[in-house]
Design an enzyme around this catalytic site. Structure first.
Site, mmCIF file in Angstrom:
data_model
loop_
_atom_site.group_PDB
_atom_site.id
_atom_site.type_symbol
_atom_site.label_atom_id
_atom_site.label_comp_id
_atom_site.label_asym_id
_atom_site.label_seq_id
_atom_site.Cartn_x
_atom_site.Cartn_y
_atom_site.Cartn_z
ATOM 1 N N CYS A 234 -2.066 53.803 22.833
ATOM 2 C CA CYS A 234 -1.047 54.985 23.523
ATOM 3 C C CYS A 234 -0.513 53.394 24.097
ATOM 4 O O CYS A 234 -1.516 53.039 25.139
ATOM 5 C CB CYS A 234 -1.981 55.744 24.562
ATOM 6 S SG CYS A 234 -1.182 56.274 25.916
ATOM 7 N N HIS B 182 6.445 58.265 15.419
ATOM 8 C CA HIS B 182 7.246 58.471 15.725
ATOM 9 C C HIS B 182 8.718 58.986 15.896
ATOM 10 O O HIS B 182 9.354 58.282 14.473
ATOM 11 C CB HIS B 182 7.947 57.676 17.034
ATOM 12 C CG HIS B 182 6.673 57.308 17.907
ATOM 13 N ND1 HIS B 182 6.476 57.993 19.551
ATOM 14 C CD2 HIS B 182 5.112 56.624 17.938
ATOM 15 C CE1 HIS B 182 5.766 57.662 20.060
ATOM 16 N NE2 HIS B 182 4.827 56.662 19.318
ATOM 17 N N GLU C 33 4.845 64.918 23.363
ATOM 18 C CA GLU C 33 3.584 64.065 22.358
ATOM 19 C C GLU C 33 2.718 64.486 21.691
ATOM 20 O O GLU C 33 2.729 66.005 22.178
ATOM 21 C CB GLU C 33 3.346 62.845 23.468
ATOM 22 C CG GLU C 33 3.898 62.070 24.170
ATOM 23 C CD GLU C 33 2.541 61.007 24.897
ATOM 24 O OE1 GLU C 33 1.339 61.091 24.203
ATOM 25 O OE2 GLU C 33 3.198 60.955 26.535
ATOM 26 N N CYS D 86 6.136 57.847 28.131
ATOM 27 C CA CYS D 86 4.844 57.321 26.687
ATOM 28 C C CYS D 86 6.326 55.395 26.141
ATOM 29 O O CYS D 86 6.296 55.907 26.288
ATOM 30 C CB CYS D 86 5.593 58.326 26.137
ATOM 31 S SG CYS D 86 4.745 58.166 24.431
ATOM 32 N N GLY E 106 5.943 55.097 23.210
ATOM 33 C CA GLY E 106 7.464 55.871 22.639
ATOM 34 C C GLY E 106 8.920 54.960 22.795
ATOM 35 O O GLY E 106 9.790 55.414 22.203
#
Length: 276
Positions: free
Chosen positions: A75, A161, A210, A219, A222
């Site tokens: 993250c 992703h 997510e 994100c 992301g």
């Protein structure tokens, strides 16, 4: 058990950060769900655990849990909060901090302007490493979702992703397609779904659904995945401003053999104790 915690956020992507070095911590999945619950617990997009290092090359280990109690690999917004947390708590005085994660080692760097830069490592584009079921690696793939055929890019930034280019993020079908993409059969570990609008080669807008959480205000992984996807398609420059609902990040990726660098803010909201 009474547990001390800190509530933090990176561009509105919010976290409960817990020091698991100076206090003994062992959670059940039910307790994790309770902590993340916005009505009955503290409320957050993810729970971050700061642990002692597991190898000599790192100063800490970093674990991430979704509101449904599932553990994930990485993250980016949380990593910036992690860097501020360990400095604020006196756990580290370094400007550069090597941290171990389930996806491998990352490097956190405090910048003079108060921002944190995260060296996210090299992106993984091989379908087997994402993981993604595809015959061969490509810049884009076709994906059948909800009766539609989408053109996607697939990237791992330590977590998987999908990136879909859209004309307008404001009109993107995030809530309709996000849950379908997240649990698509071609992604055995589920997947995060990013909807990217290219403003110009130096600037994109992005919304991310997510896995295990739903749409968030920001994100970090992301944002990195979107820039990588745009770069491999020849659509973006090496340094890109990524506009997310919660604010902006700067992502840099110059060559395929180089790491992705992400810079942005992190903030402490409040501290407290909770009974589990």
């Amino acid at each position: 058990m009474q547990l001390a915690f800190t509530k933090m956020h990176g561009l509105g992507n919010d976290f409960v950060v817990i020091d698991a070095i100076s206090q003994q911590v062992e959670f059940t999945q039910q307790q994790l769900r309770f902590i993340a619950d916005r009505r009955f617990g503290i409320g957050c997009d993810q729970i971050l655990l700061v642990e002692s290092p597991r190898d000599a090359a790192t100063d800490f280990h970093y674990r991430i849990f979704n509101p449904d109690g599932s553990e994930v690999e990485q993250c980016g917004n949380g990593a910036r909060c992690f860097a501020h947390f360990v400095r604020d708590k006196g756990l580290s005085t370094k400007n550069e901090i090597p941290v171990g994660t389930a996806a491998g080692r990352i490097q956190l760097k405090h910048l003079p302007d108060g921002m944190v830069q995260v060296n996210m490592g090299q992106p993984q584009l091989s379908p087997a490493k994402i993981p993604f079921r595809a015959e061969r690696q490509a810049a884009t793939y076709d994906l059948e979702v909800g009766g539609e055929r989408l053109t996607i890019a697939a990237v791992s930034m330590g977590n998987p992703h999908v990136v879909i280019q859209v004309d307008s993020v404001a009109q993107a079908p995030v809530q309709r397609l996000g849950p379908l993409i997240e649990r698509h059969a071609r992604f055995p570990n589920r997947v995060n779904a990013g909807f990217m609008e290219i403003v110009n080669p130096d600037h994109i807008k992005l919304r991310v659904f997510e896995r295990g959480t739903g749409e968030t205000l920001a994100c970090g992984t992301g944002a990195c995945a979107a820039v990588v996807a745009g770069r491999i398609q020849g659509l973006l420059n090496p340094q890109v401003r990524v506009g997310l609902p919660g604010g902006d990040l700067v992502v840099e990726w110059r060559e395929e053999s180089e790491p992705v660098l992400m810079s942005g803010p992190a903030a402490t909201v409040f501290e407290g104790r909770i009974e589990l």
